[in-house]
Motif scaffolding. Sequence first.
Motif, short mmCIF file in Angstrom:
data_model
loop_
_atom_site.label_atom_id
_atom_site.label_comp_id
_atom_site.label_asym_id
_atom_site.label_seq_id
_atom_site.Cartn_x
_atom_site.Cartn_y
_atom_site.Cartn_z
N LYS A 82 -3.34 3.86 -3.03
CA LYS A 82 -4.02 3.48 -4.31
C LYS A 82 -3.33 2.59 -5.31
CE LYS A 82 -5.18 8.75 -4.22
NZ LYS A 82 -4.83 9.95 -5.12
N VAL A 83 -2.15 2.35 -5.26
CA VAL A 83 -1.56 1.34 -5.95
C VAL A 83 -2.06 -0.08 -5.47
CG1 VAL A 83 0.63 0.06 -6.64
CG2 VAL A 83 0.51 2.62 -6.56
N LEU A 84 -2.12 -0.32 -4.36
CA LEU A 84 -2.41 -1.54 -3.65
C LEU A 84 -3.86 -1.93 -3.82
CD1 LEU A 84 -0.47 -1.71 -0.14
CD2 LEU A 84 0.07 -2.41 -2.31
N LEU A 85 -4.69 -0.82 -3.95
CA LEU A 85 -6.07 -1.13 -4.16
C LEU A 85 -6.29 -1.34 -5.74
CD1 LEU A 85 -7.79 1.65 -2.27
CD2 LEU A 85 -7.91 -0.64 -1.68
N GLU A 86 -5.52 -1.03 -6.43
CA GLU A 86 -5.50 -1.25 -8.04
C GLU A 86 -4.85 -2.55 -8.31
OE1 GLU A 86 -3.87 0.52 -12.26
OE2 GLU A 86 -4.19 1.85 -10.49
N GLU A 87 -3.91 -2.91 -7.61
CA GLU A 87 -3.26 -4.18 -8.05
C GLU A 87 -3.56 -5.16 -7.14
OE1 GLU A 87 -1.25 -4.62 -10.40
OE2 GLU A 87 -0.65 -2.55 -10.90
N GLU A 88 -4.25 -5.26 -6.11
CA GLU A 88 -4.60 -6.35 -5.30
C GLU A 88 -3.72 -7.26 -4.93
OE1 GLU A 88 -8.48 -7.47 -6.90
OE2 GLU A 88 -9.47 -5.89 -6.05
N PRO A 89 -2.30 -7.13 -4.74
CA PRO A 89 -1.31 -8.08 -4.51
C PRO A 89 -1.65 -9.13 -3.44
CG PRO A 89 -0.74 -6.00 -3.54
CD PRO A 89 -2.01 -5.91 -3.96
N ASN A 90 -0.81 -10.01 -3.53
CA ASN A 90 -1.13 -11.15 -2.36
C ASN A 90 0.17 -10.88 -1.20
OD1 ASN A 90 -1.17 -12.76 -5.16
ND2 ASN A 90 -2.93 -13.59 -3.79
N TRP A 91 1.01 -10.17 -1.78
CA TRP A 91 2.06 -9.81 -0.57
C TRP A 91 2.66 -8.23 -0.89
CZ3 TRP A 91 4.07 -12.12 3.92
CH2 TRP A 91 3.65 -13.54 4.15
N VAL A 92 3.21 -7.90 -0.15
CA VAL A 92 4.03 -6.40 -0.19
C VAL A 92 5.36 -6.55 0.45
CG1 VAL A 92 4.21 -3.88 0.43
CG2 VAL A 92 2.10 -4.98 -0.24
N ILE A 93 6.40 -6.45 -0.26
CA ILE A 93 7.72 -6.48 0.14
C ILE A 93 8.28 -5.05 0.62
CG2 ILE A 93 9.96 -7.25 -0.30
CD1 ILE A 93 9.03 -9.40 -1.83
N VAL A 94 8.96 -4.84 1.71
CA VAL A 94 9.58 -3.52 2.10
C VAL A 94 10.86 -3.96 2.49
CG1 VAL A 94 7.52 -2.50 2.69
CG2 VAL A 94 8.58 -3.78 4.30
#
Length: 349
Positions: A82-94
């Motif tokens: 849900k967060v990723l759909l809202e924020e539409e980031p270029n990258w995710v860091i884990v």
Amino acid sequence: MKIVTIVGARPQFVKAAVVSKAFSKNRKDITEIIVHTGQHFDANMSNVFFDELEIPNPNYNLNISSGTHGQNTGRMIEGIEKVLLEEEPNWVIVYGDTDSTLAGTIAAAKLHIPVAHIEAGLRSFNKFMPEEINRVLTDHASTMLFTPTQTANQNLNNEGIGSDKIRLVGDVMYDATIYYGLKAKKIPYLNISSNFILSTIHRAENTNNLEKLKSIIHALTHIAENSSSVVLPLHPRTKAIIKKENIDISKLNVIDPVGYLEMLWLLKNCSTVITDSGGLQKEAYFFQKPCLTTRSETEWVELLDEGVNHLVGTDTNVIVNAYNNITFPSNPKLLYGVGNAAEQIVKYF
């Protein structure tokens, strides 16, 4: 550019702190959104870390904890998506190897968002450890893999992961130790100043096995009665099991979980570390303290090769005998970089 950082457990807060500082210092063009899954929910194990490490409060807190691995991971995937759909980031860091790590990776990969895994390539080769499953799946689903050691690189190559995805940068925990070590805080209510044993017990393989847990506690009690005081910051889950099973810990200096700066003080002032923690094995080495690891394997094989860490399992006699004969080699090698891993990482975005 926008990056979403996924954290959920204490070690991840520390790692994210130094990388976030590097982003703020060197990459003004990047906006970082921090998502806290809530995996570590106790205030002493979560909130205090954000305060003392000077990390901005998370933009999102999913408050997901207290379930099984499957329950937590599934709920985290749903919340992170849900967060990723809202924020539409270029990258995710884990970071690292927790359920939060795997959940963030799966959520991003399903949405075709590139994933960067910091502390990639570690292997214990014990598939019974949930952390090992999380590591392997995360590495194979990630786009870019930041490794702390050449051994981690080799592990990835052995699994068919191409060198084009791998970046050897060193260990961000070493960055953190250098920076935050100067800010270490003494625990005001602890009436011990030095030369104590620092111990932690939290791995499910030890806490969920009553025989193993009792054996470790018996070893610590023997050491406390015959050699040196033992300080045991007690994980809430371990504490609950000990209370339920009525295990005697009266000879140990049992304290509540501490913040990172207080843990650094404990590491600075102890004589030896006895732990089943992956991170604490390294931090003992950073402070040149010998370490006994109450497991049958470790991800940090370099520490074994260098003779600064020793696998002792959970047998009481083995632990006590190892403690009585432990030493720390003079002039150990520099194993995890030179303390600039975070600055190297941010250059790749």
